[in-house]
Design a protein around this motif. Structure first.
Motif, mmCIF file in Angstrom:
data_model
loop_
_atom_site.group_PDB
_atom_site.id
_atom_site.type_symbol
_atom_site.label_atom_id
_atom_site.label_comp_id
_atom_site.label_asym_id
_atom_site.label_seq_id
_atom_site.Cartn_x
_atom_site.Cartn_y
_atom_site.Cartn_z
ATOM 1 N N MET A 134 0.832 -1.214 0.000
ATOM 2 C CA MET A 134 0.000 0.000 0.000
ATOM 3 C C MET A 134 0.860 1.254 0.000
ATOM 4 O O MET A 134 0.519 2.259 -0.627
ATOM 5 C CB MET A 134 -0.954 -0.012 1.194
ATOM 6 C CG MET A 134 -2.064 -1.031 1.043
ATOM 7 S SD MET A 134 -3.125 -1.100 2.509
ATOM 8 C CE MET A 134 -3.993 0.474 2.351
ATOM 9 N N ALA A 135 1.991 1.180 0.703
ATOM 10 C CA ALA A 135 2.889 2.338 0.750
ATOM 11 C C ALA A 135 3.478 2.636 -0.625
ATOM 12 O O ALA A 135 4.058 3.693 -0.849
ATOM 13 C CB ALA A 135 4.003 2.102 1.763
ATOM 14 N N ARG A 136 3.329 1.690 -1.542
ATOM 15 C CA ARG A 136 3.782 1.935 -2.909
ATOM 16 C C ARG A 136 2.622 2.361 -3.804
ATOM 17 O O ARG A 136 2.766 2.466 -5.016
ATOM 18 C CB ARG A 136 4.431 0.664 -3.487
ATOM 19 C CG ARG A 136 5.688 0.241 -2.742
ATOM 20 C CD ARG A 136 6.777 1.308 -2.849
ATOM 21 N NE ARG A 136 7.975 0.978 -2.084
ATOM 22 C CZ ARG A 136 8.307 1.543 -0.931
ATOM 23 N NH1 ARG A 136 7.530 2.472 -0.389
ATOM 24 N NH2 ARG A 136 9.409 1.201 -0.311
ATOM 25 N N GLY A 137 1.457 2.501 -3.191
ATOM 26 C CA GLY A 137 0.339 3.055 -3.953
ATOM 27 C C GLY A 137 -0.758 2.070 -4.309
ATOM 28 O O GLY A 137 -1.755 2.446 -4.919
ATOM 29 N N LEU A 138 -0.597 0.793 -3.942
ATOM 30 C CA LEU A 138 -1.664 -0.151 -4.272
ATOM 31 C C LEU A 138 -2.804 -0.017 -3.269
ATOM 32 O O LEU A 138 -2.585 -0.147 -2.070
ATOM 33 C CB LEU A 138 -1.138 -1.595 -4.234
ATOM 34 C CG LEU A 138 -0.005 -1.942 -5.187
ATOM 35 C CD1 LEU A 138 0.358 -3.419 -5.058
ATOM 36 C CD2 LEU A 138 -0.397 -1.654 -6.619
ATOM 37 N N GLN A 142 -6.390 -4.300 -3.941
ATOM 38 C CA GLN A 142 -5.434 -4.746 -4.949
ATOM 39 C C GLN A 142 -4.189 -5.346 -4.297
ATOM 40 O O GLN A 142 -3.649 -6.350 -4.761
ATOM 41 C CB GLN A 142 -5.051 -3.553 -5.828
ATOM 42 C CG GLN A 142 -4.514 -3.966 -7.178
ATOM 43 C CD GLN A 142 -3.936 -2.766 -7.930
ATOM 44 O OE1 GLN A 142 -4.269 -1.611 -7.665
ATOM 45 N NE2 GLN A 142 -3.069 -3.044 -8.880
ATOM 46 N N ASP A 170 -2.073 4.012 0.722
ATOM 47 C CA ASP A 170 -1.974 4.119 -0.740
ATOM 48 C C ASP A 170 -2.295 5.526 -1.221
ATOM 49 O O ASP A 170 -1.711 6.020 -2.191
ATOM 50 C CB ASP A 170 -2.893 3.090 -1.415
ATOM 51 C CG ASP A 170 -4.347 3.264 -1.037
ATOM 52 O OD1 ASP A 170 -4.639 3.314 0.174
ATOM 53 O OD2 ASP A 170 -5.198 3.364 -1.941
ATOM 54 N N ALA A 230 0.725 7.590 -0.699
ATOM 55 C CA ALA A 230 1.719 7.332 -1.749
ATOM 56 C C ALA A 230 1.352 8.112 -3.004
ATOM 57 O O ALA A 230 2.206 8.750 -3.623
ATOM 58 C CB ALA A 230 1.797 5.835 -2.042
ATOM 59 N N PHE A 274 5.073 -6.325 -9.630
ATOM 60 C CA PHE A 274 4.831 -5.385 -8.545
ATOM 61 C C PHE A 274 5.105 -3.942 -8.985
ATOM 62 O O PHE A 274 4.300 -3.041 -8.731
ATOM 63 C CB PHE A 274 5.719 -5.759 -7.346
ATOM 64 C CG PHE A 274 5.965 -4.642 -6.397
ATOM 65 C CD1 PHE A 274 4.961 -4.217 -5.536
ATOM 66 C CD2 PHE A 274 7.183 -3.987 -6.374
ATOM 67 C CE1 PHE A 274 5.189 -3.161 -4.664
ATOM 68 C CE2 PHE A 274 7.415 -2.937 -5.517
ATOM 69 C CZ PHE A 274 6.412 -2.524 -4.655
ATOM 70 N N ALA A 309 2.360 -2.729 -11.190
ATOM 71 C CA ALA A 309 1.123 -2.509 -10.428
ATOM 72 C C ALA A 309 1.220 -1.210 -9.639
ATOM 73 O O ALA A 309 0.273 -0.418 -9.595
ATOM 74 C CB ALA A 309 0.860 -3.693 -9.501
ATOM 75 N N ALA A 310 2.394 -0.973 -9.015
ATOM 76 C CA ALA A 310 2.558 0.230 -8.191
ATOM 77 C C ALA A 310 2.512 1.490 -9.056
ATOM 78 O O ALA A 310 1.806 2.453 -8.734
ATOM 79 C CB ALA A 310 3.875 0.148 -7.423
ATOM 80 N N ALA A 331 -1.007 1.998 -10.337
ATOM 81 C CA ALA A 331 -1.951 2.368 -9.278
ATOM 82 C C ALA A 331 -1.844 3.863 -8.988
ATOM 83 O O ALA A 331 -2.850 4.558 -8.836
ATOM 84 C CB ALA A 331 -1.684 1.550 -8.016
ATOM 85 N N GLN A 332 -0.610 4.348 -8.919
ATOM 86 C CA GLN A 332 -0.442 5.776 -8.634
ATOM 87 C C GLN A 332 -0.904 6.641 -9.802
ATOM 88 O O GLN A 332 -1.483 7.704 -9.601
ATOM 89 C CB GLN A 332 1.022 6.069 -8.301
ATOM 90 C CG GLN A 332 1.447 5.401 -7.007
ATOM 91 C CD GLN A 332 2.626 6.095 -6.354
ATOM 92 O OE1 GLN A 332 2.985 7.208 -6.718
ATOM 93 N NE2 GLN A 332 3.224 5.437 -5.386
ATOM 94 N N LEU A 336 8.765 5.908 -9.017
ATOM 95 C CA LEU A 336 7.486 6.469 -8.565
ATOM 96 C C LEU A 336 7.539 7.985 -8.449
ATOM 97 O O LEU A 336 6.508 8.639 -8.321
ATOM 98 C CB LEU A 336 7.073 5.835 -7.229
ATOM 99 C CG LEU A 336 6.750 4.336 -7.340
ATOM 100 C CD1 LEU A 336 6.609 3.700 -5.958
ATOM 101 C CD2 LEU A 336 5.479 4.121 -8.149
#
Ligand code: ATP
Ligand code: MG
Lengths: 449, 250
Positions: free
Chosen positions: A395-399, A403, B75, B78, B100, B103-104, B107-108, B164
């Motif tokens: 989550m800290a990476r944005g998911l 997800q 999230d 982030a 991963f 996805a990251a 997602a952002q 990111l």
């Protein structure tokens, strides 16, 4: 004087009536008839399996089956059945059962590869093969199971596949067992796959219902693998009404120096009891039983297995992954028996469950019965929740949480499916897993909005 | 700009207070270092900023560009621009690093209303960033952080940070576990990201890192508070005299 307990419940009485009405027309010669009679007598003596039986402790069929639905009769190739068959994207030798009856016209009988022969079980049952009843009986460790007895007594049809010695199949044999689901019915089917020495094949079994009506399904598959063969059996049990109840038995006998793997995915399938009975007939064989259970609502999945190391130098691995939400229940009962002379047996059994919420439950009962002294056997069972630190990291990476959870859950389940050699089959399995997770993700997004 | 005012934090399911009225500001373009004894609450601060749930904020506020981040999930923080390079990056078995990363990043982008990355663009970006950090391609195919060495995990954190492109970067002991060459490579990676619009909060125990990433400000943290603030020379002073004068055992 032997006292036979009278059958008590409504369902038991209905089953007795159904057997009495149907037995004259159920297929089979005298030997098969005797097999049916003995099996039904066994069932009559014991009744439907219930929780006081050790092997059925967590799945009480006597309670679950209040009523035995009428036996399905004949093929109902509805539009929904045809649509489902069209939607199933899996290349291979397709053999279709509808409502437990072999549907030649829906099967791919022109595509039978060389070295493979296919018969309906109904035809096989009237063939003069001497070894037929032996084949149908499977490993002795399954002999006193009443679920299986009912299947033996009432099996109507299925497919009987023989793969000749040395034949390697490039594409899977796909046995699709569809219920039409127009009405609530009960279905008893059995298939058999006899794989010759040095043969190599993937056998897929799909069990689904096209319509909405809840089914009572009792299916069995007999697999005999020849010496030096490599056989993978992949089962998908899905798309069933929530109120459906099914028992699926695997009866496997493994030759010498063979590799046998079986995998089952259970999701969106109501109540499912799988029972695997496996026997090593030859030395130096490797066997794996694996599975993924994705459960929600009030679903129930029971995996009960008995692995019988009768001979030395056998290797067995079991790995079951369960993801359980809602009020669902998962059950894993694994018994590995190592007979006195089965030295150098190497066994490892694992059941890992993740509970997604309070109210979900998992029962693990691994057992080892070891009578030999030079063996390596172990087992491990875990019941846990999704790792909060892993979730936070993602989550800290944005998911977003759903997800992030789906990613962790997919990886958790995926471990049990990695070994599937046929890429298209593995992809089909993982796409079903992904679809289940995506549906869950979508639901949780709706409920948090 | 990150503003932390009078932050009081306890462990959620324990009666243990860790941050005791902490004040800290990191301006855009600023590199702020935090030094402080073991257990003084540095990682806790970084977790609370990033949105870990095991803590309860009793008082105070954390604002990112004037917006209260305490009301956001991890999230969302982030997506708002906060990035934490973990002191101990998590291993995620079964999830390929590339899967991963994609996805990251997506997602952002989605959270910001941008279109998904096309796969070729994604691969190009990852390869370029990985090259700069000396990350081998086969590592990207492995499950995320699983079996990575300590130093490899830290490089992977910086790779994620580079991809990111956050506006507030928190580095929690990124130097620990790095060999001398890796420290230089990682520091260069961080320095390359320094710009007017981006703030850094660098948590470290050693001057060594600050030789490479030269800070604008240095804060001393003790017992859950910032107890002294100075320029880069403060780090040199601490290196010599330790934390004894800040009420901590030397
Ligand atoms: N989840 C937790 N449960 C109990 N205690 C915790 C928890 N998290 C942190 N602590 C305690 O809070 C204090 C601060 O820990 P923290 O990890 O923030 O220190 P730190 O300054 O990062 O130390 P280090 O320099 O060793 O990394 C420590 O005493 C630690 O044991
Ligand atoms: Mg720390």
């Amino acid at each position: 004087m032997a006292i036979v307990t009278p059958l008590k419940t409504a369902a038991e009485q209905q089953l007795a009536q159904q057997y009495a009405d149907a037995k004259a027309e159920l297929p089979g010669g005298p030997a098969v008839r005797k097999l049916r009679e003995d099996a039904f007598a066994g069932f009559e003596a014991k009744g439907l399996p219930h929780r006081r039986l050790e092997s059925w402790r967590y799945t009480d069929l006597r309670t679950l089956l209040r009523e035995a639905r009428p036996l399905a009769d004949g093929v109902k190739a509805t539009d929904a059945v045809k649509a489902r068959l069209a939607a199933l994207k899996l290349d291979g030798l397709r053999l279709v059962l509808v409502d437990g009856v072999f549907a030649a016209e829906l099967s791919d009988l022109d595509g039978i590869p060389e070295g493979v022969s296919v018969q309906s079980l109904a035809d096989a049952l009237v063939s003069p093969r001497e070894d037929l009843t032996r084949i149908l009986s499977g490993p002795s460790v399954g002999a006193d199971d009443t679920g299986l007895m009912l299947n033996t007594a009432l099996m109507r049809d299925g497919v009987f596949v023989e793969i000749a010695d040395g034949v390697e199949l490039a594409k899977p044999v796909v046995i699709v067992s569809l219920s039409s689901g127009v009405e609530e019915r009960s279905v008893f089917h059995r298939s058999a796959v006899l794989a010759g020495a040095e043969s190599k094949a993937t056998v897929v079994e799909v069990s689904e219902t096209a319509g909405d009506a809840a089914q009572q399904i009792n299916g069995a598959i007999v697999i005999e693998t020849g010496d030096g063969s490599e056989i993978q059996h992949i089962r998908l049990v899905t798309r069933q009404a929530a109120a459906s109840v099914q028992v699926q038995s695997l009866l496997a006998t493994i030759g010498a120096q063979a590799k046998f793997d079986s995998f089952a995915l259970v999701c969106n399938a109501g109540t499912v009891r799988q029972q695997h009975f496996v026997r090593y007939a030859g030395e130096h064989s490797e066997m794996g039983l694996r599975g993924v259970n994705l459960l929600g609502g009030s679903e129930h999945s029971d995996v009960t297995l008995v692995v019988d190391h009768e001979v030395p130098h056998g290797t067995s691995r079991e790995l079951f992954k369960s993801i359980i939400g809602g009020e669902a229940t998962g059950v894993f009962q694994g018994k590995v028996i190592v007979r006195p002379h089965a030295q150098k047996t190497d066994g490892g059994m694992k059941s890992n469950a993740l509970l997604l919420n309070e109210g979900a439950s998992m029962f693990n009962k691994p057992e080892l019965e070891i009578f030999a002294d030079d063996v390596v056997c172990g087992h491990g069972a875990t019941v846990a929740q999704i790792d909060g630190d892993q979730l936070f990291y993602l989550m800290a990476r944005g998911l977003p949480r759903p997800q992030a959870e789906a990613l962790v859950l997919q990886a958790f389940a995926g471990e049990a499916a990695e070994f599937i050699a046929d890429e298209s089959v593995r992809e089909l399995v993982m796409s079903e897993v992904e679809a289940w997770l995506a549906a869950r993700e979508a639901n949780s997004q709706v409920s948090t909005v | 700009m990150l503003e932390i005012r009078n932050l009081v934090v306890k462990i959620a399911d324990e009666d243990k207070q860790i941050l005791n009225g902490l004040n800290l500001t990191v301006n855009d373009g600023e590199v702020a270092a935090i030094m402080g004894p073991n257990g003084s609450g540095k990682s806790t601060l970084s977790y609370v900023i990033a949105g870990k749930e095991d803590y309860e904020v009793l008082e105070g506020e954390i604002l990112l560009n004037g917006e209260n981040v305490l009301e956001m999930e991890a999230d969302q923080r982030a997506a708002a621009g906060i990035f934490l390079a973990f002191q101990y990056p998590l291993e995620i078995p079964g999830v390929a690093t590339m899967t991963f990363l994609k996805a990251a990043m997506n997602a952002q982008r989605k959270a910001r209303g941008e279109a998904e990355l096309l796969t070729p663009d994604f691969i190009k970006q990852v390869n370029a960033a990985a090259d700069k950090l000396g990350i081998a391609k086969d590592m990207l195919r492995r499950p995320l952080n699983v079996g990575f060495s300590g130093g490899e995990k830290k490089r992977m954190e910086i790779l994620q940070m580079a991809l990111l492109s956050p506006s507030m970067c928190i580095l929690d002991e990124t130097d620990s576990g790095l060999d001398i060459d890796a420290l230089r490579i990682v520091a260069e990676g961080v320095n390359a990201l320094r710009d007017k619009s981006r703030g850094f909060l660098v948590i470290t125990h050693y001057q060594r890192l600050l030789d490479h990433i030269v800070p604008d400000t240095v804060h001393v943290m003790s017992q859950g508070k910032i107890v002294r603030t100075g320029g880069k020379e403060l780090a040199l002073e601490l290196e010599k005299s330790g934390y004894a004068s800040y009420g901590e055992a030397a």
